[in-house]
Design an enzyme around this catalytic site. Structure first.
Site, PDB file in Angstrom:
ATOM      1  N   GLY A  16       0.761  -1.233   0.000  1.00 23.47           N
ATOM      2  CA  GLY A  16       0.000   0.000   0.000  1.00 23.47           C
ATOM      3  C   GLY A  16       0.794   1.287   0.000  1.00 23.47           C
ATOM      4  O   GLY A  16       0.285   2.337   0.396  1.00 23.47           O
ATOM      5  N   HIS A 114       0.876   0.902 -13.681  1.00 26.07           N
ATOM      6  CA  HIS A 114       1.619  -0.319 -13.990  1.00 26.07           C
ATOM      7  C   HIS A 114       3.110   0.003 -13.905  1.00 26.07           C
ATOM      8  O   HIS A 114       3.544   1.044 -14.428  1.00 26.07           O
ATOM      9  CB  HIS A 114       1.246  -0.837 -15.382  1.00 26.07           C
ATOM     10  N   GLU A 184       6.410   6.315  -9.071  1.00 20.45           N
ATOM     11  CA  GLU A 184       4.978   6.170  -8.777  1.00 20.45           C
ATOM     12  C   GLU A 184       4.534   7.180  -7.734  1.00 20.45           C
ATOM     13  O   GLU A 184       3.517   7.875  -7.908  1.00 20.45           O
ATOM     14  CB  GLU A 184       4.691   4.746  -8.292  1.00 20.45           C
TER      15      GLU A 184
HETATM   16  N1  LIG Z   1      -9.883  -5.357 -16.134  1.00 18.94           N
HETATM   17  C1  LIG Z   1      -8.681  -5.001 -15.649  1.00 18.94           C
HETATM   18  N2  LIG Z   1      -8.334  -5.372 -14.401  1.00 18.94           N
HETATM   19  C2  LIG Z   1      -7.111  -5.026 -13.896  1.00 18.94           C
HETATM   20  C3  LIG Z   1      -6.194  -4.301 -14.683  1.00 18.94           C
HETATM   21  C4  LIG Z   1      -6.600  -3.916 -16.008  1.00 18.94           C
HETATM   22  O1  LIG Z   1      -5.839  -3.227 -16.747  1.00 18.94           O
HETATM   23  N3  LIG Z   1      -7.832  -4.283 -16.453  1.00 18.94           N
HETATM   24  N4  LIG Z   1      -4.920  -4.000 -14.190  1.00 18.94           N
HETATM   25  C5  LIG Z   1      -4.487  -4.843 -13.071  1.00 18.94           C
HETATM   26  C6  LIG Z   1      -3.183  -4.460 -12.465  1.00 18.94           C
HETATM   27  N5  LIG Z   1      -2.128  -5.245 -13.109  1.00 18.94           N
HETATM   28  C7  LIG Z   1      -1.137  -4.572 -13.757  1.00 18.94           C
HETATM   29  O2  LIG Z   1      -1.059  -3.319 -13.769  1.00 18.94           O
HETATM   30  C8  LIG Z   1      -2.120  -6.653 -13.033  1.00 18.94           C
HETATM   31  C9  LIG Z   1      -2.418  -7.273 -11.820  1.00 18.94           C
HETATM   32  C10 LIG Z   1      -2.429  -8.667 -11.730  1.00 18.94           C
HETATM   33  C11 LIG Z   1      -2.146  -9.457 -12.838  1.00 18.94           C
HETATM   34  C12 LIG Z   1      -2.207 -10.952 -12.740  1.00 18.94           C
HETATM   35  O3  LIG Z   1      -1.652 -11.656 -13.559  1.00 18.94           O
HETATM   36  N6  LIG Z   1      -2.892 -11.450 -11.692  1.00 18.94           N
HETATM   37  C13 LIG Z   1      -2.980 -12.891 -11.448  1.00 18.94           C
HETATM   38  C14 LIG Z   1      -3.570 -13.174 -10.057  1.00 18.94           C
HETATM   39  C15 LIG Z   1      -2.588 -12.748  -8.965  1.00 18.94           C
HETATM   40  C16 LIG Z   1      -3.143 -13.006  -7.569  1.00 18.94           C
HETATM   41  O4  LIG Z   1      -4.364 -13.280  -7.423  1.00 18.94           O
HETATM   42  O5  LIG Z   1      -2.327 -12.928  -6.613  1.00 18.94           O
HETATM   43  C17 LIG Z   1      -3.872 -13.562 -12.490  1.00 18.94           C
HETATM   44  O6  LIG Z   1      -4.788 -12.925 -13.037  1.00 18.94           O
HETATM   45  O7  LIG Z   1      -3.654 -14.784 -12.682  1.00 18.94           O
HETATM   46  C18 LIG Z   1      -1.821  -8.863 -14.045  1.00 18.94           C
HETATM   47  C19 LIG Z   1      -1.790  -7.459 -14.148  1.00 18.94           C
HETATM   48  C20 LIG Z   1      -5.570  -4.932 -12.002  1.00 18.94           C
HETATM   49  N7  LIG Z   1      -6.804  -5.381 -12.620  1.00 18.94           N
HETATM   50  N1  LIG Z   2       0.601  -5.001 -12.581  1.00 21.80           N
HETATM   51  C1  LIG Z   2       0.192  -4.425 -11.334  1.00 21.80           C
HETATM   52  C2  LIG Z   2       1.407  -4.079 -10.510  1.00 21.80           C
HETATM   53  O1  LIG Z   2       2.422  -4.743 -10.567  1.00 21.80           O
HETATM   54  N2  LIG Z   2       1.262  -3.019  -9.716  1.00 21.80           N
HETATM   55  C3  LIG Z   2       2.368  -2.572  -8.915  1.00 21.80           C
HETATM   56  O2  LIG Z   2       2.251  -3.128  -7.608  1.00 21.80           O
HETATM   57  C4  LIG Z   2       3.000  -2.276  -6.734  1.00 21.80           C
HETATM   58  C5  LIG Z   2       2.168  -2.039  -5.510  1.00 21.80           C
HETATM   59  O3  LIG Z   2       2.980  -1.401  -4.553  1.00 21.80           O
HETATM   60  P1  LIG Z   2       2.278  -0.776  -3.238  1.00 21.80           P
HETATM   61  O4  LIG Z   2       1.369  -1.857  -2.678  1.00 21.80           O
HETATM   62  O5  LIG Z   2       3.438  -0.459  -2.344  1.00 21.80           O
HETATM   63  O6  LIG Z   2       1.505   0.443  -3.688  1.00 21.80           O
HETATM   64  C6  LIG Z   2       3.292  -0.972  -7.505  1.00 21.80           C
HETATM   65  O7  LIG Z   2       4.643  -0.929  -7.928  1.00 21.80           O
HETATM   66  C7  LIG Z   2       2.370  -1.077  -8.704  1.00 21.80           C
HETATM   67  O8  LIG Z   2       2.862  -0.424  -9.870  1.00 21.80           O
END
Ligand SMILES: Nc1nc2c(c(=O)[nH]1)N[C@@H](CN(C=O)c1ccc(C(=O)N[C@@H](CCC(=O)O)C(=O)O)cc1)CN2
Ligand SMILES: NCC(=O)N[C@@H]1O[C@H](COP(=O)([O-])[O-])[C@@H](O)[C@H]1O
EC number: 2.1.2.2
Length: 199
Positions: A16, A114, A184
């Site tokens: 967070g 991201h 970020e």
């Molecule tokens: N509909 C959307 N949902 C989310 C997006 C998005 O663009 N469209 N962004 C993500 C955040 N993200 C990257 O920025 C991201 C987060 C998680 C994953 C991923 O592969 N997750 C795993 C599960 C992981 C877990 O449960 O611990 C999976 O889907 O198998 C990829 C990208 C947030 N949501």
């Molecule tokens: N693809 C999604 C992803 O990787 N998100 C990344 O998770 C971290 C969360 O950090 P935080 O919990 O310290 O804010 C951040 O670096 C964010 O960009």
């Protein structure tokens, strides 16, 4: 009578640090910061043990823990978000795919950060240190952050902002993550503020 502030719900699954920065920058419903007219009104997490929930509690921000089955039904949490007066959803290290019905409830009002320069290094499996490991393995000489609108696919929505940083020869995923976090924490809140000013 002062106008109601724009209310943000921050969705996070982990430590967070971005949520903390957003709270510091915008303040909360109880303690608005400056005259920005924007507050963090709710922290939402899918992990009951997530550090972000302690940050919310320390700042008297209400929290909502979401359950997998209800969340992936699509609109189960829309009533609660609307009842809380949430205007925008800010994803900050949220690790579940947001379902279409929830996205449709917040059209052009859901953004994500991201930790890479999309479209590279995005998609399923690309989160946290997995991203930095891939960037280092590919011997990239720069990385960065992308702030984008959320659509039905991972990391596919229209880009709003990008910033870059160097990848150094001796970088580890941890040292690169630290540099990315600095980007970020410097940019997510001001970019959100500027985006809301345009509305
Ligand atoms: N509909 C959307 N949902 C989310 C997006 C998005 O663009 N469209 N962004 C993500 C955040 N993200 C990257 O920025 C991201 C987060 C998680 C994953 C991923 O592969 N997750 C795993 C599960 C992981 C877990 O449960 O611990 C999976 O889907 O198998 C990829 C990208 C947030 N949501
Ligand atoms: N693809 C999604 C992803 O990787 N998100 C990344 O998770 C971290 C969360 O950090 P935080 O919990 O310290 O804010 C951040 O670096 C964010 O960009």
């Amino acid at each position: 009578m002062s106008a109601q502030p724009v209310k943000l719900a921050v969705f996070a699954s982990g430590a967070g640090s971005n949520a903390r920065r957003l709270i510091e920058y915008f303040g909360t419903a109880a303690h608005p910061q400056g005259d920005r007219g924007i507050v963090v009104a709710l922290v939402v997490s899918n992990k009951p043990e997530a550090g972000v929930l302690h940050i919310a509690a320390d700042n008297q921000v209400p929290t909502l823990i979401i359950e997998k089955e209800a969340f992936f039904r699509g609109d189960a949490y829309v009533p609660a978000l609307k009842a809380a007066g949430i205007d925008y959803i800010i994803l900050a290290g949220f690790l579940w795919k947001v379902p279409s019905l929830l996205i449709q409830a917040y059209p052009q009002k859901m953004v994500n950060i991201h930790p890479a320069l999309l479209p590279a290094y995005g998609g399923k499996g690309m989160y946290g240190n997995f991203v930095h490991e891939a960037v280092i393995a590919a011997k990239e000489n720069k990385s960065g952050i992308t702030i984008h609108f959320v659509d039905e696919q991972y990391d596919h929505g229209a880009s709003i902002f990008q910033a870059t940083c160097p990848v150094l020869p001796n970088d580890t995923p941890a040292t690169l993550a630290q540099r990315i976090h600095e980007l970020e924490h410097a940019n997510y809140a001001p970019v959100i503020e500027q985006l809301l000013r345009k509305k």
